[in-house]
Design an enzyme around this catalytic site. Structure first.
Site, PDB file in Angstrom:
ATOM      1  N   GLY A  14      -9.691   0.808   8.467  1.00 11.85           N
ATOM      2  CA  GLY A  14      -9.108  -0.156   7.532  1.00 11.85           C
ATOM      3  C   GLY A  14      -9.215  -1.576   8.050  1.00 11.85           C
ATOM      4  O   GLY A  14      -8.249  -2.345   8.003  1.00 11.85           O
ATOM      5  N   SER A  16     -11.331  -4.135   7.118  1.00 11.51           N
ATOM      6  CA  SER A  16     -12.026  -5.156   6.328  1.00 11.51           C
ATOM      7  C   SER A  16     -11.183  -6.407   6.117  1.00 11.51           C
ATOM      8  O   SER A  16     -11.719  -7.510   6.010  1.00 11.51           O
ATOM      9  CB  SER A  16     -12.465  -4.582   4.974  1.00 11.51           C
ATOM     10  OG  SER A  16     -11.351  -4.075   4.266  1.00 11.51           O
ATOM     11  N   ASP A  66     -13.501   7.003   3.869  1.00  9.78           N
ATOM     12  CA  ASP A  66     -12.113   7.197   3.481  1.00  9.78           C
ATOM     13  C   ASP A  66     -11.502   8.175   4.471  1.00  9.78           C
ATOM     14  O   ASP A  66     -11.914   9.339   4.542  1.00  9.78           O
ATOM     15  CB  ASP A  66     -12.066   7.760   2.060  1.00  9.78           C
ATOM     16  CG  ASP A  66     -10.677   8.125   1.581  1.00  9.78           C
ATOM     17  OD1 ASP A  66      -9.720   8.020   2.374  1.00  9.78           O
ATOM     18  OD2 ASP A  66     -10.549   8.519   0.412  1.00  9.78           O
ATOM     19  N   VAL A  67     -10.518   7.729   5.255  1.00 12.83           N
ATOM     20  CA  VAL A  67      -9.974   8.592   6.305  1.00 12.83           C
ATOM     21  C   VAL A  67      -9.287   9.834   5.742  1.00 12.83           C
ATOM     22  O   VAL A  67      -9.036  10.792   6.475  1.00 12.83           O
ATOM     23  CB  VAL A  67      -9.004   7.822   7.227  1.00 12.83           C
ATOM     24  CG1 VAL A  67      -9.720   6.682   7.939  1.00 12.83           C
ATOM     25  CG2 VAL A  67      -7.785   7.323   6.466  1.00 12.83           C
ATOM     26  N   ASN A  92      -5.424   2.252  11.406  1.00 14.73           N
ATOM     27  CA  ASN A  92      -4.764   1.238  10.581  1.00 14.73           C
ATOM     28  C   ASN A  92      -4.907   1.487   9.084  1.00 14.73           C
ATOM     29  O   ASN A  92      -4.144   0.925   8.294  1.00 14.73           O
ATOM     30  CB  ASN A  92      -5.334  -0.145  10.947  1.00 14.73           C
ATOM     31  CG  ASN A  92      -4.803  -1.237  10.049  1.00 14.73           C
ATOM     32  OD1 ASN A  92      -3.633  -1.611  10.136  1.00 14.73           O
ATOM     33  ND2 ASN A  92      -5.652  -1.762   9.167  1.00 14.73           N
ATOM     34  N   SER A 148       5.269   1.385   9.610  1.00 15.79           N
ATOM     35  CA  SER A 148       5.987   0.340   8.877  1.00 15.79           C
ATOM     36  C   SER A 148       7.469   0.492   9.156  1.00 15.79           C
ATOM     37  O   SER A 148       7.962   1.616   9.385  1.00 15.79           O
ATOM     38  CB  SER A 148       5.738   0.462   7.372  1.00 15.79           C
ATOM     39  OG  SER A 148       6.617  -0.384   6.646  1.00 15.79           O
ATOM     40  N   TYR A 161       5.616   5.845  -0.034  1.00 13.58           N
ATOM     41  CA  TYR A 161       5.113   5.089   1.119  1.00 13.58           C
ATOM     42  C   TYR A 161       6.078   5.190   2.296  1.00 13.58           C
ATOM     43  O   TYR A 161       5.678   5.484   3.426  1.00 13.58           O
ATOM     44  CB  TYR A 161       4.922   3.628   0.716  1.00 13.58           C
ATOM     45  CG  TYR A 161       4.479   2.723   1.846  1.00 13.58           C
ATOM     46  CD1 TYR A 161       3.148   2.681   2.243  1.00 13.58           C
ATOM     47  CD2 TYR A 161       5.399   1.905   2.512  1.00 13.58           C
ATOM     48  CE1 TYR A 161       2.738   1.854   3.283  1.00 13.58           C
ATOM     49  CE2 TYR A 161       5.000   1.075   3.541  1.00 13.58           C
ATOM     50  CZ  TYR A 161       3.671   1.054   3.918  1.00 13.58           C
ATOM     51  OH  TYR A 161       3.272   0.244   4.953  1.00 13.58           O
ATOM     52  N   LYS A 165       5.383   6.968   6.067  1.00 20.77           N
ATOM     53  CA  LYS A 165       5.450   6.274   7.349  1.00 20.77           C
ATOM     54  C   LYS A 165       6.455   6.929   8.285  1.00 20.77           C
ATOM     55  O   LYS A 165       6.273   6.943   9.503  1.00 20.77           O
ATOM     56  CB  LYS A 165       5.787   4.799   7.127  1.00 20.77           C
ATOM     57  CG  LYS A 165       4.673   4.016   6.431  1.00 20.77           C
ATOM     58  CD  LYS A 165       3.354   4.080   7.175  1.00 20.77           C
ATOM     59  CE  LYS A 165       2.298   3.172   6.554  1.00 20.77           C
ATOM     60  NZ  LYS A 165       1.007   3.203   7.280  1.00 20.77           N
TER      61      LYS A 165
END
Length: 258
Positions: A14, A16, A66-67, A92, A148, A161, A165
């Site tokens: 991740g 980019s 794509d992981v 990441n 996070s 989400y 995490k």
């Protein structure tokens, strides 16, 4: 004193934009020999990350993937294989889903949870598994997963989400046991980061940013570069006795109930 990443081979998923780019560029700035830059869809941004890495004197390799797909994780490892080892792996890559707070029980589906977990949890596991043999050749190997503060407080961009995490933080504990003694693994847990992701919020972006500044103990809105410094510390020899930890880097937002 030698640079923290002198001659290191670094892999960043991740990478980019945002934190991933900041980690990749930061590793190059701290002496990395080579940086493998993974991206899922933003090739032009990944090329820019690679350019910045090369300017700082490190070799760059770009690999799309794509992981959440195991075969793509294997391809990421294969991109690093010509260097003979991986010294630092930064997991990441991550994602969220749109529903924010109100009425999430109605708006979130089981598929939303599975999609977020596929990248944030399963993707991290698959990346670690694919890269393990190269990490074991290092002699100083470290993995840093991007978590996070939402995984601690439950207050994130969505319930899915936050839950993912929290699962990631627990998985880091399990992996620390399973990967020892050759490989360390920790996670960094940022709060708000002022990234291009928030540009999508349009006129609400500035309001959210100012609210974060007001609510953090340090009265700041963190940048990707701020958090990259913490991640790079965990991946360096300076943290050689740290494993299985989640380091919260939220400028004190959690302590104010934010």
């Amino acid at each position: 004193m030698k640079p923290p990443y002198e001659n290191a081979v670094v892999v960043v998923t991740g990478a980019s934009t945002g934190l991933g780019r900041a980690i990749a560029v930061g590793a190059a700035d701290q002496g990395a020999r080579a940086v493998v830059i993974n991206f899922a869809s933003s090739e032009s941004e990944a090329q820019e990350t690679a350019r910045q890495v090369r300017v700082l004197g490190a070799e760059s390799v770009i690999v799309q993937g794509d992981v959440g797909n195991d075969a793509d994780c294997i391809a990421i490892a294969e991109a690093a294989a010509p260097f003979g080892r991986i010294d630092a792996l930064f997991c990441n890559a991550g994602k969220t889903t749109k529903p924010a707070h109100a009425h999430q029980l109605d708006k979130l589906s089981g598929d939303d949870f599975l999609d977020v977990y596929r990248v944030n949890v399963v993707g991290t596991f698959q990346t670690v598994r694919a890269c393990r043999h190269l990490l074991e050749r290092s002699g100083r190997a470290a993995i840093v997963a991007t978590s996070s503060v939402a995984g601690v407080t439950g207050n994130g961009s969505s319930i899915a989400y936050s839950a993912s995490k929290a699962a990631l933080n627990t998985m880091v504990l399990s992996l620390a046991r399973g990967l020892a003694p050759k490989i360390r693994i920790n996670s960094v847990a940022p709060g708000f980061m002022d990234t291009v992701w928030f540009d999508k919020l349009g006129p609400h972006r500035d309001r959210i940013r100012e609210s974060v500044i007001e609510r953090t103990l340090l009265k700041v809105a963190s940048t990707p570069e701020d958090i990259a410094g913490t991640a790079l510390f965990l991946g360096s020899e300076a943290a050689c006795r740290v494993t299985g930890e989640t380091l919260i880097a939220d400028a004190g937002l959690r302590m104010t109930g934010g």
